[in-house]
Design a protein around this motif. Sequence first.
Motif, PDB file in Angstrom:
ATOM      1  N   ARG A 155      -6.134   3.104 -18.242  1.00 16.72           N
ATOM      2  CA  ARG A 155      -6.405   2.157 -17.178  1.00 16.72           C
ATOM      3  C   ARG A 155      -5.219   1.648 -16.690  1.00 16.72           C
ATOM      4  NH1 ARG A 155     -10.878  -0.121 -19.798  1.00 16.72           N
ATOM      5  NH2 ARG A 155      -9.889  -1.877 -20.585  1.00 16.72           N
ATOM      6  N   VAL A 156      -4.457   0.936 -17.469  1.00 16.01           N
ATOM      7  CA  VAL A 156      -3.082   0.330 -17.108  1.00 16.01           C
ATOM      8  C   VAL A 156      -2.316   1.588 -16.163  1.00 16.01           C
ATOM      9  CG1 VAL A 156      -1.042  -0.277 -17.768  1.00 16.01           C
ATOM     10  CG2 VAL A 156      -2.844  -1.177 -18.884  1.00 16.01           C
ATOM     11  N   GLU A 157      -2.294   2.779 -16.721  1.00 15.40           N
ATOM     12  CA  GLU A 157      -1.417   3.813 -15.933  1.00 15.40           C
ATOM     13  C   GLU A 157      -2.115   3.873 -14.751  1.00 15.40           C
ATOM     14  OE1 GLU A 157      -0.196   6.440 -19.738  1.00 15.40           O
ATOM     15  OE2 GLU A 157      -0.967   7.659 -17.820  1.00 15.40           O
ATOM     16  N   ALA A 158      -3.357   4.080 -14.574  1.00 17.61           N
ATOM     17  CA  ALA A 158      -4.170   4.226 -13.459  1.00 17.61           C
ATOM     18  C   ALA A 158      -3.820   3.025 -12.270  1.00 17.61           C
ATOM     19  CB  ALA A 158      -5.635   4.433 -13.540  1.00 17.61           C
ATOM     20  N   ILE A 159      -3.947   1.745 -12.749  1.00 20.65           N
ATOM     21  CA  ILE A 159      -3.681   0.678 -12.170  1.00 20.65           C
ATOM     22  C   ILE A 159      -2.040   0.770 -11.506  1.00 20.65           C
ATOM     23  CG2 ILE A 159      -3.316  -1.756 -11.992  1.00 20.65           C
ATOM     24  CD1 ILE A 159      -5.513  -2.012 -14.097  1.00 20.65           C
ATOM     25  N   ILE A 160      -1.324   1.112 -12.446  1.00 23.31           N
ATOM     26  CA  ILE A 160       0.150   1.119 -12.043  1.00 23.31           C
ATOM     27  C   ILE A 160       0.404   2.052 -11.033  1.00 23.31           C
ATOM     28  CG2 ILE A 160       2.675   1.890 -12.680  1.00 23.31           C
ATOM     29  CD1 ILE A 160       2.120   0.451 -15.421  1.00 23.31           C
ATOM     30  N   ALA A 161      -0.353   3.235 -11.160  1.00 22.81           N
ATOM     31  CA  ALA A 161      -0.177   4.421 -10.204  1.00 22.81           C
ATOM     32  C   ALA A 161      -0.817   4.128  -8.940  1.00 22.81           C
ATOM     33  CB  ALA A 161      -0.753   5.672 -10.548  1.00 22.81           C
ATOM     34  N   SER A 162      -1.743   3.285  -8.775  1.00 28.38           N
ATOM     35  CA  SER A 162      -2.547   2.828  -7.428  1.00 28.38           C
ATOM     36  C   SER A 162      -1.628   2.063  -6.895  1.00 28.38           C
ATOM     37  CB  SER A 162      -3.832   2.831  -7.634  1.00 28.38           C
ATOM     38  OG  SER A 162      -3.915   1.524  -8.403  1.00 28.38           O
ATOM     39  N   MET A 163      -1.048   1.067  -7.664  1.00 24.85           N
ATOM     40  CA  MET A 163      -0.256  -0.039  -7.082  1.00 24.85           C
ATOM     41  C   MET A 163       1.221   0.679  -6.384  1.00 24.85           C
ATOM     42  SD  MET A 163      -0.600  -3.368  -9.408  1.00 24.85           S
ATOM     43  CE  MET A 163      -0.151  -4.414  -8.116  1.00 24.85           C
ATOM     44  N   GLN A 164       1.520   1.411  -7.364  1.00 20.17           N
ATOM     45  CA  GLN A 164       2.968   2.099  -6.747  1.00 20.17           C
ATOM     46  C   GLN A 164       2.595   3.021  -5.305  1.00 20.17           C
ATOM     47  OE1 GLN A 164       4.152   4.637 -10.029  1.00 20.17           O
ATOM     48  NE2 GLN A 164       5.777   3.064 -10.356  1.00 20.17           N
ATOM     49  N   ALA A 165       1.459   3.403  -5.296  1.00 17.61           N
ATOM     50  CA  ALA A 165       1.144   4.324  -4.133  1.00 17.61           C
ATOM     51  C   ALA A 165       1.011   3.221  -2.884  1.00 17.61           C
ATOM     52  CB  ALA A 165      -0.315   5.047  -4.376  1.00 17.61           C
ATOM     53  N   THR A 166       0.396   2.033  -3.346  1.00 20.98           N
ATOM     54  CA  THR A 166       0.384   1.216  -2.191  1.00 20.98           C
ATOM     55  C   THR A 166       1.573   0.211  -1.817  1.00 20.98           C
ATOM     56  OG1 THR A 166      -0.925  -0.443  -3.511  1.00 20.98           O
ATOM     57  CG2 THR A 166      -2.035   1.043  -2.453  1.00 20.98           C
ATOM     58  N   GLY A 167       2.770   0.399  -2.694  1.00 15.65           N
ATOM     59  CA  GLY A 167       3.925  -0.141  -2.533  1.00 15.65           C
ATOM     60  C   GLY A 167       3.931  -1.491  -3.103  1.00 15.65           C
ATOM     61  N   ALA A 168       3.775  -1.535  -4.369  1.00 15.63           N
ATOM     62  CA  ALA A 168       3.754  -2.855  -4.867  1.00 15.63           C
ATOM     63  C   ALA A 168       5.321  -3.219  -5.424  1.00 15.63           C
ATOM     64  CB  ALA A 168       2.688  -3.041  -6.304  1.00 15.63           C
ATOM     65  N   GLU A 169       5.351  -4.559  -5.667  1.00  9.54           N
ATOM     66  CA  GLU A 169       6.700  -5.021  -6.003  1.00  9.54           C
ATOM     67  C   GLU A 169       7.092  -4.793  -7.420  1.00  9.54           C
ATOM     68  OE1 GLU A 169       6.655  -8.781  -3.177  1.00  9.54           O
ATOM     69  OE2 GLU A 169       6.842  -9.114  -5.382  1.00  9.54           O
ATOM     70  N   GLU A 170       8.386  -4.685  -8.047  1.00  7.54           N
ATOM     71  CA  GLU A 170       8.729  -4.357  -9.130  1.00  7.54           C
ATOM     72  C   GLU A 170       8.070  -5.330 -10.214  1.00  7.54           C
ATOM     73  OE1 GLU A 170      10.415  -1.581  -9.959  1.00  7.54           O
ATOM     74  OE2 GLU A 170       9.931  -2.201 -12.143  1.00  7.54           O
ATOM     75  N   ALA A 171       8.079  -6.711  -9.739  1.00 10.26           N
ATOM     76  CA  ALA A 171       7.706  -7.672 -10.697  1.00 10.26           C
ATOM     77  C   ALA A 171       6.008  -7.602 -11.102  1.00 10.26           C
ATOM     78  CB  ALA A 171       7.656  -9.006 -10.053  1.00 10.26           C
ATOM     79  N   GLN A 172       5.487  -7.339  -9.953  1.00 16.44           N
ATOM     80  CA  GLN A 172       3.867  -7.112 -10.370  1.00 16.44           C
ATOM     81  C   GLN A 172       3.855  -5.713 -11.261  1.00 16.44           C
ATOM     82  OE1 GLN A 172       2.855  -6.234  -5.943  1.00 16.44           O
ATOM     83  NE2 GLN A 172       1.450  -8.198  -6.373  1.00 16.44           N
ATOM     84  N   LEU A 173       4.491  -4.488 -11.035  1.00  9.21           N
ATOM     85  CA  LEU A 173       4.323  -3.386 -11.793  1.00  9.21           C
ATOM     86  C   LEU A 173       4.860  -3.894 -13.294  1.00  9.21           C
ATOM     87  CD1 LEU A 173       6.007  -0.866  -9.655  1.00  9.21           C
ATOM     88  CD2 LEU A 173       3.602  -1.063 -10.163  1.00  9.21           C
ATOM     89  N   GLN A 174       5.730  -4.820 -13.397  1.00  6.59           N
ATOM     90  CA  GLN A 174       6.171  -5.238 -14.697  1.00  6.59           C
ATOM     91  C   GLN A 174       5.046  -5.886 -15.417  1.00  6.59           C
ATOM     92  OE1 GLN A 174       8.780  -4.024 -15.948  1.00  6.59           O
ATOM     93  NE2 GLN A 174      10.393  -5.365 -16.473  1.00  6.59           N
ATOM     94  N   GLU A 175       4.492  -6.897 -14.599  1.00  7.32           N
ATOM     95  CA  GLU A 175       3.473  -7.516 -14.996  1.00  7.32           C
ATOM     96  C   GLU A 175       2.264  -7.039 -15.512  1.00  7.32           C
ATOM     97  OE1 GLU A 175       2.662 -11.220 -12.348  1.00  7.32           O
ATOM     98  OE2 GLU A 175       0.531 -10.754 -13.221  1.00  7.32           O
TER      99      GLU A 175
END
Lengths: 530, 205
Positions: free
Chosen positions: A462-482
Motif C-alpha cells: 500500500r505504501v509503495e502504491a501511495i508513493i508511486a501515485s504521489m510521485q506521479a502527481t508531483g509530490a514534494e520530497e518531504a511528503q514522500l519522506q513522511e
Amino acid sequence: MTQAEIKLCSLLLQEHFGEIVEKIGVHLIRTGSQPLRVIAHDTGTSLDQVKKALCVLIQHNLVIHRVHKRGVVEYEAQCSRVLRMLRYPRYIYTAKTLYSDTGELLVEELLLNGKMTMSAVVKKVADRLTETMEGQYCSHAVSRGVDGKNMDYAEVSNTFVRLADTHFVQRCPVVPATENSDPGPPPPAPTLVISEKDMYLVPKLSLIGKGKRRRSSDEDATGEPKAKRPKHTSDNKEPIPDDGIYWQANLDRFHQHFRDQAIVSAVANRMDQTSSEIVRTMLRMSEITTSSSAPFTQPLSSNEIFRSLPVGYNISKQVLDQYLTLLADDPLEFVGKSGDSGGGMYVINRNDQAKTLLSDLDPWHEDLHKALGCLSTASLESVVQERFGSRCARIFRLVLQKKHLEQKQVEDFAMIPAKEAKDMLYKMLSENFISLQSVANLIERRQFETKENKRLLEKSQRVEAIIASMQATGAEEAQLQEIEEMITAPERQQLETLKRNVNKLDACEIQVDETIFLLESYIESTLKRQ
Amino acid sequence: MAGNKGRGRAAYTFNIEAVGFSRGEKLPDVVLKPPPLFPDTDYKPVPLKTGEGEDYVLALKQELRETMKRMPYFVETPEEKQDIERYSKRYMKVYKEEWIPGPKSKKAKNTDKDTSLTNTADVLKKIEELEKRGDGEKSDEENEEKEGSKEKSKEGDDEDEDDAADQEEYDEEEQEEENDYINSYFEDGDDFGADSDDNMDEATY
C-alpha cells in the motif's frame, strides 16, 4: 504416484490455478481416469465448476480426455506433466539464451496459455515487446525489426518459425477431418490426432502489422477517464486465418537441450573447454541429422566434425583427432569410435540397442545413458555427503558399487562401529530421500512465511502504491519522506529478512528441480534400455 | 502359570531384538511432544549456486507466479454468502477477463446479435414506461440496469461480461451523480408549483 508427488502437484496447481482447479486435478491424479459426473459427485463440486476446472487443465495440457468403451468420456490427469510446471522458468530462460527476448516471450506466452494459435501468440508478443521498447528507439532496435517504436510482426514470426523448425514448439493434436460418408453417429468426444510430419509445419500466414502500445490517449477521442475503462486488447472482428491450428511448447525438446548442456558442462569440468566444444559440436550436428526418437545417429567422421566446429575455434585437424581419441579413451565413455574411414568415424548413441548392434565393430560411441549415469551418481553422492556427512557418503558409495550388501559387510567395509553404521543406514532409509519431497517442503515453507507476514507485505504494498501515485502527481520530497516513514525500521528489517528468505527458498526450488531432472532422465533412460 | 513368570517384573511382549535393540541396552528417551515443524539439521546445506543466469531465472519464477494469479485461468473460489453486503466490495472488484474456452463458433455469434437487438427494443420500451411513472428511486435502479444491459448489448460478445460490469459501475456512479435530486421533482414541470401549493394549503392549520 507417490505421496510426495501428489503433494507437490497439489501445491503447484494451487499456486497457479487456484483451489478449485487444484481439487479437481489432485482428485484425478489420485483416482486415475474418471468421467465428468463421477468427478463432480466424488469431490462434491458443482458440475459447472468441474467443467471450468477441466477446461483450464485441458487447455494447459495437464488433463486429457479419452472415449472409454460404451461411449463414456473419461478424463485423465498427467501427474508428470503437472510437475513440469516447476520447470517453466528454466524453459523460458533457455529460449532466451537461444533466441533472445523474442524467443523468450514466445515460449512464455505459450507456457502461460497452454495452447495458442500462431497469429495470436505473434500478436501478443509483438505488443509486449512494443511496450517494453517505448522510448527506447536506437539503432540496435532498428536492426531487430523495430520500426520507430513498434515491433514488427514479421520479426516475431521469423523467430516463431525458427522455434518450430528446431522443434521447441509443436502443433497440438487436432480433430481428424471426418469423411462425409461416415455412417455412424458422431462419437461423444473426438479423438485428437497429429501426424509426425504435421507437427512442426508452420501455416502460411501473412502476418502484417506492428505491435500496439497499450496507452491509447491519442486515440481516445471521447475523453473518458481511462482509469475506469479497461482497454480492449482484441478489437478485431476479423476471422483468424489459422483458427484451429494450436501450438504448444515441446518440453521434451527442452529436456534434450538440458541433457546436452549437462554433458557438455561435465566434459568441460572433467577435461577442458576445447573438449566440451567438440562434444557440443557433435551434439549439434546430430540434432539436425536425426530426430530424437531415432535409435542412433549417423556416424560423424572427424572431417565433418572439423568442418562444423564453431568459427572462432582454430585448432588443427591433428589436434582435433587427438582430442577425439582422448574423449573416446575416457573411462566415462562419453564419446565412441565406430570406424576408421574419413579420418575416424564417431557415433553418438542415444540408445543402448545400438550399442549391442555395433558391438562387433568395437564401437566408440557417445553413450548418453552412461553419461547420465555418471552425472546422477555424482550428484547423489554429493547429496548424501552434504546431508549426512562423509561417513554416510562412504557407505552410500559402497552400496552403489556392490549393489547389495549385508549389514555386517557394510560395517566391515566402511570401518565404522556397528552401532553408528546401523544408525546411519536407518537414517538414510527413513529420511525421505526423494527430492520431490524437498521441493514440496520448500514450497510449503515459502507459503508459510508469506502468510505469517501477510499483514506486513500488504502494508508495504500500500505504501509503495501511495508513493508511486504521489510521485506521479508531483509530490514534494518531504511528503514522500513522511509516507515512507509509515513503515518503521524494525518492520523494514523484517521485510528485508522475509524477502531474502523467500528468494532463497525460490532459488532452492529451482536448483532442486535440476537434480530431479537429472535423476528422472537417468531413470527414464534406464527404463528404455529394458 | 507359565504366563506369570514375569509377574512383577517388566517384560516385553515381543522380541525386542527384532526391532534392533539388544537386551539390557539403554532405550532412547521417551518423546513428550511432536517433533518440531522445521527442525535444525546436523549438517548445513550446500550454498546455492549464484550467478546472472540463476538470478534471472529466479526473477522469472517470481514474475510468473504473479502473472499466473492474474490470468483468467486462475479460478477464484467463490465467496460464501455474507450476511451484510459491504458497500466497499463493489469498488474493490478486480478486473479479470472471462476466458471462454474453444474457438468461437459462428452459431454463438449469431445468437448474441439476436439477443442484443431484442435487448435494445426492450430497453427503449422500459425507458418510456418509466418516464411516465416518474418514480425517482426506482428509476435510478432501472436506469442502472438499463445502462448495464445496453452496454452489454452494444458489445455483443460474451467475453465482455466483466467489461460491462466495470462500465456498469462507471455508469452507476455517473447516474448517481446526476441524480442527486429525485427525478420526479423536476419532471412534470407544469404541475410543479400547483401540486405543492395544494399540499401545503392542506397541511397548514
